[in-house]
Design a protein around this motif. Structure first.
Motif, short mmCIF file in Angstrom:
data_model
loop_
_atom_site.label_atom_id
_atom_site.label_comp_id
_atom_site.label_asym_id
_atom_site.label_seq_id
_atom_site.Cartn_x
_atom_site.Cartn_y
_atom_site.Cartn_z
N PRO A 26 -16.97 2.57 -0.66
CA PRO A 26 -15.85 2.52 -1.61
C PRO A 26 -14.50 2.96 -1.04
O PRO A 26 -13.48 2.86 -1.73
CB PRO A 26 -16.30 3.50 -2.70
N PHE A 27 -14.43 3.42 0.20
CA PHE A 27 -13.18 3.92 0.78
C PHE A 27 -12.08 2.85 0.70
O PHE A 27 -12.30 1.69 1.05
CB PHE A 27 -13.41 4.32 2.25
N MET A 28 -10.89 3.25 0.21
CA MET A 28 -9.81 2.28 0.07
C MET A 28 -8.45 2.98 0.13
O MET A 28 -8.23 4.01 -0.50
CB MET A 28 -9.93 1.54 -1.26
N LEU A 29 -7.55 2.41 0.91
CA LEU A 29 -6.15 2.83 0.98
C LEU A 29 -5.28 1.64 0.60
O LEU A 29 -5.63 0.50 0.89
CB LEU A 29 -5.78 3.28 2.39
N LYS A 30 -4.16 1.91 -0.04
CA LYS A 30 -3.19 0.86 -0.36
C LYS A 30 -1.89 1.20 0.34
O LYS A 30 -1.38 2.31 0.21
CB LYS A 30 -2.96 0.75 -1.86
N GLY A 31 -1.36 0.25 1.08
CA GLY A 31 -0.08 0.44 1.75
C GLY A 31 0.95 -0.50 1.15
O GLY A 31 0.68 -1.68 0.93
N ARG A 32 2.13 0.05 0.90
CA ARG A 32 3.23 -0.76 0.38
C ARG A 32 4.46 -0.49 1.21
O ARG A 32 4.79 0.65 1.51
CB ARG A 32 3.50 -0.42 -1.09
N PHE A 33 5.16 -1.57 1.55
CA PHE A 33 6.38 -1.44 2.34
C PHE A 33 7.58 -1.37 1.41
O PHE A 33 7.77 -2.25 0.56
CB PHE A 33 6.52 -2.62 3.31
N ASP A 34 8.39 -0.35 1.57
CA ASP A 34 9.61 -0.19 0.78
C ASP A 34 10.76 -0.79 1.60
O ASP A 34 11.18 -0.23 2.61
CB ASP A 34 9.85 1.29 0.50
N ARG A 35 11.27 -1.94 1.16
CA ARG A 35 12.32 -2.64 1.90
C ARG A 35 13.66 -1.90 1.84
O ARG A 35 14.46 -1.99 2.76
CB ARG A 35 12.49 -4.05 1.36
N VAL A 36 13.88 -1.18 0.75
CA VAL A 36 15.15 -0.45 0.61
C VAL A 36 15.21 0.69 1.62
O VAL A 36 16.19 0.84 2.35
CB VAL A 36 15.32 0.08 -0.83
N GLY A 37 14.17 1.49 1.66
CA GLY A 37 14.14 2.63 2.58
C GLY A 37 13.60 2.29 3.95
O GLY A 37 13.61 3.11 4.86
N ASN A 38 13.05 1.06 4.11
CA ASN A 38 12.50 0.58 5.37
C ASN A 38 11.37 1.50 5.89
O ASN A 38 11.38 1.94 7.03
CB ASN A 38 13.60 0.43 6.43
N PHE A 39 10.40 1.81 4.99
CA PHE A 39 9.27 2.63 5.38
C PHE A 39 8.03 2.19 4.59
O PHE A 39 8.13 1.47 3.60
CB PHE A 39 9.55 4.13 5.13
N TRP A 40 6.87 2.63 5.07
CA TRP A 40 5.60 2.34 4.40
C TRP A 40 5.20 3.52 3.53
O TRP A 40 5.36 4.68 3.93
CB TRP A 40 4.49 2.10 5.43
N LYS A 41 4.65 3.24 2.39
CA LYS A 41 4.10 4.26 1.50
C LYS A 41 2.59 4.03 1.42
O LYS A 41 2.14 2.92 1.15
CB LYS A 41 4.71 4.16 0.11
#
Length: 135
Positions: A28-43
């Motif tokens: 069940p292990f799961m990570l979600k990555g989202r790229f923030d275009r405004v701040g130019n970083f990954w969350k």
């Protein structure tokens, strides 16, 4: 982007001639990555941090970790053409490339792949002569 364990998912239950075990365990292990275009970083968000299996002990059991890079492939080809046996090629690769993780079967498969790339378009007699020259 979703990131999961290589053991997530269900094994395929299709019947085959040769039944091979699957590494899929429904982890069940799961990570979600989202790229923030405004701040130019990954969350990165942790969806599920648990695994339903023990960590792997031997990295040789994971084909992805055993992949060879171009320099190693070239070295295997040269050593094979030089007449070295598979086990000796494995030991030399591990010595010359400390991060390399290969097993005999990887070398056998690579040699067969290289032979097929070389002999494409040759007649069966030419292929036989080529294989004789390699021995």
């Amino acid at each position: 982007m979703d990131l999961g364990c290589n053991r997530s998912g269900k094994p395929k239950l299709t019947a085959t001639i040769r039944r091979a075990d699957s590494i899929k365990k429904g982890c069940p292990f799961m990570l979600k990555g989202r790229f923030d275009r405004v701040g130019n970083f990954w969350k990165l968000q942790v969806v599920n941090e648990t695994h339903n299996h023990e960590p792997f002990v031997f990295k040789e059991g994971h084909a992805y970790l055993r992949r060879m890079f171009d320099e190693e492939v070239d070295m295997v080809a040269r050593l094979h053409m030089g007449g070295l046996k598979t086990q000796r090629i494995v030991s030399l690769l591990c010595k010359w490339f400390p991060g390399a993780c290969v097993i005999d079967k990887d070398i056998y498969n690579l040699i067969e792949k290289l032979k097929k790339e070389i002999i494409v378009g040759d007649t069966p007699m030419q292929v036989h002569v080529f294989e004789f020259d390699l021995l």
